[in-house]
Design a protein around this motif. Sequence first.
Motif, PDB file in Angstrom:
ATOM      1  N   ALA A   7      13.139 -18.353 -18.484  1.00  0.00           N
ATOM      2  CA  ALA A   7      12.127 -18.734 -17.498  1.00  0.00           C
ATOM      3  C   ALA A   7      11.410 -20.013 -17.889  1.00  0.00           C
ATOM      4  O   ALA A   7      11.026 -20.818 -17.029  1.00  0.00           O
ATOM      5  CB  ALA A   7      11.119 -17.595 -17.325  1.00  0.00           C
ATOM      6  N   ALA A   8      11.221 -20.222 -19.201  1.00  0.00           N
ATOM      7  CA  ALA A   8      10.491 -21.410 -19.670  1.00  0.00           C
ATOM      8  C   ALA A   8      11.421 -22.589 -19.910  1.00  0.00           C
ATOM      9  O   ALA A   8      10.949 -23.715 -20.162  1.00  0.00           O
ATOM     10  CB  ALA A   8       9.734 -21.073 -20.954  1.00  0.00           C
ATOM     11  N   GLY A   9      12.730 -22.348 -19.864  1.00  0.00           N
ATOM     12  CA  GLY A   9      13.684 -23.425 -20.100  1.00  0.00           C
ATOM     13  C   GLY A   9      13.707 -23.888 -21.541  1.00  0.00           C
ATOM     14  O   GLY A   9      13.867 -25.091 -21.815  1.00  0.00           O
ATOM     15  N   VAL A  10      13.546 -22.967 -22.483  1.00  0.00           N
ATOM     16  CA  VAL A  10      13.535 -23.304 -23.914  1.00  0.00           C
ATOM     17  C   VAL A  10      14.489 -22.351 -24.649  1.00  0.00           C
ATOM     18  O   VAL A  10      15.027 -21.406 -24.067  1.00  0.00           O
ATOM     19  CB  VAL A  10      12.119 -23.180 -24.514  1.00  0.00           C
ATOM     20  N   GLY A  11      14.670 -22.599 -25.918  1.00  0.00           N
ATOM     21  CA  GLY A  11      15.511 -21.734 -26.725  1.00  0.00           C
ATOM     22  C   GLY A  11      14.763 -20.498 -27.218  1.00  0.00           C
ATOM     23  O   GLY A  11      13.528 -20.443 -27.216  1.00  0.00           O
ATOM     24  N   LEU A  12      15.535 -19.505 -27.668  1.00  0.00           N
ATOM     25  CA  LEU A  12      14.952 -18.252 -28.155  1.00  0.00           C
ATOM     26  C   LEU A  12      14.060 -18.485 -29.366  1.00  0.00           C
ATOM     27  O   LEU A  12      13.005 -17.857 -29.517  1.00  0.00           O
ATOM     28  CB  LEU A  12      16.083 -17.274 -28.503  1.00  0.00           C
ATOM     29  N   LYS A  13      14.450 -19.378 -30.251  1.00  0.00           N
ATOM     30  CA  LYS A  13      13.658 -19.660 -31.445  1.00  0.00           C
ATOM     31  C   LYS A  13      12.297 -20.247 -31.085  1.00  0.00           C
ATOM     32  O   LYS A  13      11.283 -19.948 -31.732  1.00  0.00           O
ATOM     33  CB  LYS A  13      14.424 -20.623 -32.355  1.00  0.00           C
ATOM     34  N   THR A  14      12.267 -21.044 -30.026  1.00  0.00           N
ATOM     35  CA  THR A  14      10.991 -21.628 -29.589  1.00  0.00           C
ATOM     36  C   THR A  14      10.037 -20.535 -29.119  1.00  0.00           C
ATOM     37  O   THR A  14       8.843 -20.545 -29.446  1.00  0.00           O
ATOM     38  CB  THR A  14      11.220 -22.642 -28.457  1.00  0.00           C
ATOM     39  N   VAL A  15      10.583 -19.571 -28.352  1.00  0.00           N
ATOM     40  CA  VAL A  15       9.755 -18.443 -27.911  1.00  0.00           C
ATOM     41  C   VAL A  15       9.231 -17.680 -29.122  1.00  0.00           C
ATOM     42  O   VAL A  15       8.044 -17.301 -29.179  1.00  0.00           O
ATOM     43  CB  VAL A  15      10.551 -17.504 -26.985  1.00  0.00           C
ATOM     44  N   SER A  16      10.090 -17.451 -30.108  1.00  0.00           N
ATOM     45  CA  SER A  16       9.675 -16.732 -31.316  1.00  0.00           C
ATOM     46  C   SER A  16       8.547 -17.468 -32.030  1.00  0.00           C
ATOM     47  O   SER A  16       7.577 -16.846 -32.481  1.00  0.00           O
ATOM     48  CB  SER A  16      10.869 -16.566 -32.254  1.00  0.00           C
ATOM     49  N   ARG A  17       8.649 -18.786 -32.112  1.00  0.00           N
ATOM     50  CA  ARG A  17       7.595 -19.563 -32.775  1.00  0.00           C
ATOM     51  C   ARG A  17       6.270 -19.449 -32.019  1.00  0.00           C
ATOM     52  O   ARG A  17       5.202 -19.304 -32.626  1.00  0.00           O
ATOM     53  CB  ARG A  17       8.014 -21.031 -32.870  1.00  0.00           C
ATOM     54  N   VAL A  18       6.322 -19.513 -30.700  1.00  0.00           N
ATOM     55  CA  VAL A  18       5.095 -19.428 -29.902  1.00  0.00           C
ATOM     56  C   VAL A  18       4.469 -18.033 -30.047  1.00  0.00           C
ATOM     57  O   VAL A  18       3.261 -17.897 -30.262  1.00  0.00           O
ATOM     58  CB  VAL A  18       5.387 -19.745 -28.419  1.00  0.00           C
ATOM     59  N   VAL A  19       5.290 -16.989 -29.932  1.00  0.00           N
ATOM     60  CA  VAL A  19       4.786 -15.621 -30.001  1.00  0.00           C
ATOM     61  C   VAL A  19       4.149 -15.339 -31.356  1.00  0.00           C
ATOM     62  O   VAL A  19       3.118 -14.659 -31.450  1.00  0.00           O
ATOM     63  CB  VAL A  19       5.931 -14.612 -29.718  1.00  0.00           C
ATOM     64  N   ASN A  20       4.745 -15.863 -32.415  1.00  0.00           N
ATOM     65  CA  ASN A  20       4.255 -15.591 -33.768  1.00  0.00           C
ATOM     66  C   ASN A  20       3.278 -16.639 -34.281  1.00  0.00           C
ATOM     67  O   ASN A  20       2.863 -16.589 -35.450  1.00  0.00           O
ATOM     68  CB  ASN A  20       5.435 -15.470 -34.735  1.00  0.00           C
ATOM     69  N   GLY A  21       2.888 -17.603 -33.408  1.00  0.00           N
ATOM     70  CA  GLY A  21       1.884 -18.595 -33.793  1.00  0.00           C
ATOM     71  C   GLY A  21       2.352 -19.570 -34.850  1.00  0.00           C
ATOM     72  O   GLY A  21       1.550 -20.086 -35.639  1.00  0.00           O
ATOM     73  N   GLU A  22       3.653 -19.862 -34.872  1.00  0.00           N
ATOM     74  CA  GLU A  22       4.191 -20.793 -35.869  1.00  0.00           C
ATOM     75  C   GLU A  22       4.095 -22.238 -35.364  1.00  0.00           C
ATOM     76  O   GLU A  22       4.081 -22.484 -34.150  1.00  0.00           O
ATOM     77  CB  GLU A  22       5.654 -20.439 -36.166  1.00  0.00           C
ATOM     78  N   PRO A  23       4.031 -23.192 -36.288  1.00  0.00           N
ATOM     79  CA  PRO A  23       3.941 -24.600 -35.872  1.00  0.00           C
ATOM     80  C   PRO A  23       5.294 -25.129 -35.390  1.00  0.00           C
ATOM     81  O   PRO A  23       6.308 -24.441 -35.458  1.00  0.00           O
ATOM     82  CB  PRO A  23       3.496 -25.300 -37.159  1.00  0.00           C
ATOM     83  N   GLY A  24       5.292 -26.392 -34.927  1.00  0.00           N
ATOM     84  CA  GLY A  24       6.545 -27.051 -34.558  1.00  0.00           C
ATOM     85  C   GLY A  24       6.863 -27.004 -33.080  1.00  0.00           C
ATOM     86  O   GLY A  24       7.982 -27.321 -32.682  1.00  0.00           O
ATOM     87  N   VAL A  25       5.895 -26.588 -32.245  1.00  0.00           N
ATOM     88  CA  VAL A  25       6.108 -26.523 -30.800  1.00  0.00           C
ATOM     89  C   VAL A  25       5.033 -27.356 -30.122  1.00  0.00           C
ATOM     90  O   VAL A  25       3.846 -27.208 -30.424  1.00  0.00           O
ATOM     91  CB  VAL A  25       6.044 -25.065 -30.287  1.00  0.00           C
ATOM     92  N   SER A  26       5.462 -28.237 -29.217  1.00  0.00           N
ATOM     93  CA  SER A  26       4.480 -29.086 -28.537  1.00  0.00           C
ATOM     94  C   SER A  26       3.574 -28.251 -27.641  1.00  0.00           C
ATOM     95  O   SER A  26       3.941 -27.152 -27.202  1.00  0.00           O
ATOM     96  CB  SER A  26       5.195 -30.151 -27.695  1.00  0.00           C
ATOM     97  N   GLU A  27       2.410 -28.801 -27.341  1.00  0.00           N
ATOM     98  CA  GLU A  27       1.440 -28.075 -26.524  1.00  0.00           C
ATOM     99  C   GLU A  27       1.997 -27.805 -25.134  1.00  0.00           C
ATOM    100  O   GLU A  27       1.828 -26.715 -24.578  1.00  0.00           O
ATOM    101  CB  GLU A  27       0.148 -28.881 -26.430  1.00  0.00           C
ATOM    102  N   VAL A  33       5.866 -21.597 -22.192  1.00  0.00           N
ATOM    103  CA  VAL A  33       6.239 -20.294 -22.739  1.00  0.00           C
ATOM    104  C   VAL A  33       5.171 -19.257 -22.413  1.00  0.00           C
ATOM    105  O   VAL A  33       5.484 -18.136 -21.980  1.00  0.00           O
ATOM    106  CB  VAL A  33       6.469 -20.385 -24.265  1.00  0.00           C
ATOM    107  N   HIS A  34       3.898 -19.603 -22.607  1.00  0.00           N
ATOM    108  CA  HIS A  34       2.811 -18.669 -22.309  1.00  0.00           C
ATOM    109  C   HIS A  34       2.786 -18.305 -20.824  1.00  0.00           C
ATOM    110  O   HIS A  34       2.505 -17.149 -20.467  1.00  0.00           O
ATOM    111  CB  HIS A  34       1.471 -19.261 -22.738  1.00  0.00           C
ATOM    112  N   ALA A  35       3.064 -19.290 -19.958  1.00  0.00           N
ATOM    113  CA  ALA A  35       3.100 -19.022 -18.521  1.00  0.00           C
ATOM    114  C   ALA A  35       4.218 -18.025 -18.204  1.00  0.00           C
ATOM    115  O   ALA A  35       4.040 -17.108 -17.388  1.00  0.00           O
ATOM    116  CB  ALA A  35       3.297 -20.322 -17.746  1.00  0.00           C
ATOM    117  N   ALA A  36       5.375 -18.200 -18.843  1.00  0.00           N
ATOM    118  CA  ALA A  36       6.499 -17.271 -18.629  1.00  0.00           C
ATOM    119  C   ALA A  36       6.164 -15.880 -19.149  1.00  0.00           C
ATOM    120  O   ALA A  36       6.522 -14.867 -18.540  1.00  0.00           O
ATOM    121  CB  ALA A  36       7.755 -17.818 -19.313  1.00  0.00           C
ATOM    122  N   ILE A  37       5.471 -15.831 -20.278  1.00  0.00           N
ATOM    123  CA  ILE A  37       5.057 -14.541 -20.849  1.00  0.00           C
ATOM    124  C   ILE A  37       4.148 -13.804 -19.878  1.00  0.00           C
ATOM    125  O   ILE A  37       4.313 -12.604 -19.625  1.00  0.00           O
ATOM    126  CB  ILE A  37       4.364 -14.766 -22.211  1.00  0.00           C
TER     127      ILE A  37
END
Length: 327
Positions: A7-27, A33-37
């Motif tokens: 839904a967000a047009g990103v990779g699975l690892k990117t979703v994992s980083r956003v969900v777990n609050g990890e760095p390396g993802v642009s705002e 990702v949050h909108a898709a969540i």
Amino acid sequence: MKDVAAAAGVGLKTVSRVVNGEPGVSEETADRVHAAIRELGFRRNDGARLLRQGSRTSCVGLILEDLADPFYAQLSRAVEEVARSHGSLLFTGSSAEDPARERELTLDFCARRVDGLIVVPTAADHGFLAPELAAGTAVVSIDRPMNGLTVDTVLAANRRGAAEAVGHLIRQGHRRIGYLGDDPEIFTAAERLAGYRQAMAEAGHGVDEAWLAMGRPEPVGIHLALDRMLSGPDAVTALMCGNNRTTVAVLRSLATCPGRTALVGFDDFELADMLPVPVTVVAQDPMLMGRMAAELLFRRMRGERAQAQRLEIPTRLVLRGSGELPC
């Protein structure tokens, strides 16, 4: 997570980083990702994540006799507060004084990989928990000791508290004191009965077995026991009740009897101080018992290997009037 990624047009690892609050993802990407969540109603499965990592589940179990009992309700609240302060969830179940149900609940909790268990024991033998203990599940016994298993145990001073209550009645001039308690197979009931007998013996008073009534606090049984104890030339002049449910049942039955009988109850209960003759009680501290048991549990969960402890929490005689009625 795959649905969120699509839904967000990103990779699975990117979703994992956003969900777990990890760095390396642009705002901007994180916002998508949050909108898709939000749109998909996604929630992280902490249980699955912890199992994959081989970590603890941050859950503990509590097996009580009856959650509706005010004593156990307070105890449960104290355990929950400690669990919450350690970042853990509490699962609670009632055994209803049924050994088979207790075994089923404890093993079900273990199957769900709780990190620790606090149990009010009912079964005659708890050896069935030995494999769980060996596998690393922390276990603490509360209110009663566990048979067949060496674990930390937190108890009330049952025998001493009952002896103090009966001694108080004796000091008011009573010699014939009736005792109404729970099933003597229950550890606390047996200890309190022993305290009653101890105080009577130390005062040099014999105990007529007709003054005793042991069993579940059923209204009919209580009424019949009181009718026996309070009639005849050797009628008792005072009563000791072994728990709060028995005390309440006795008070209801006494409400239909003429005169007043001195009475002390083991366990405090709501509005005991508001009755026409406020009830003198042996007060336990279920909140302290629950906190101490929970802290012991979390110490074991952190890896403490010291010898198992047996802690006995003092009771307190609260004088309100019903136990001070003279002979």
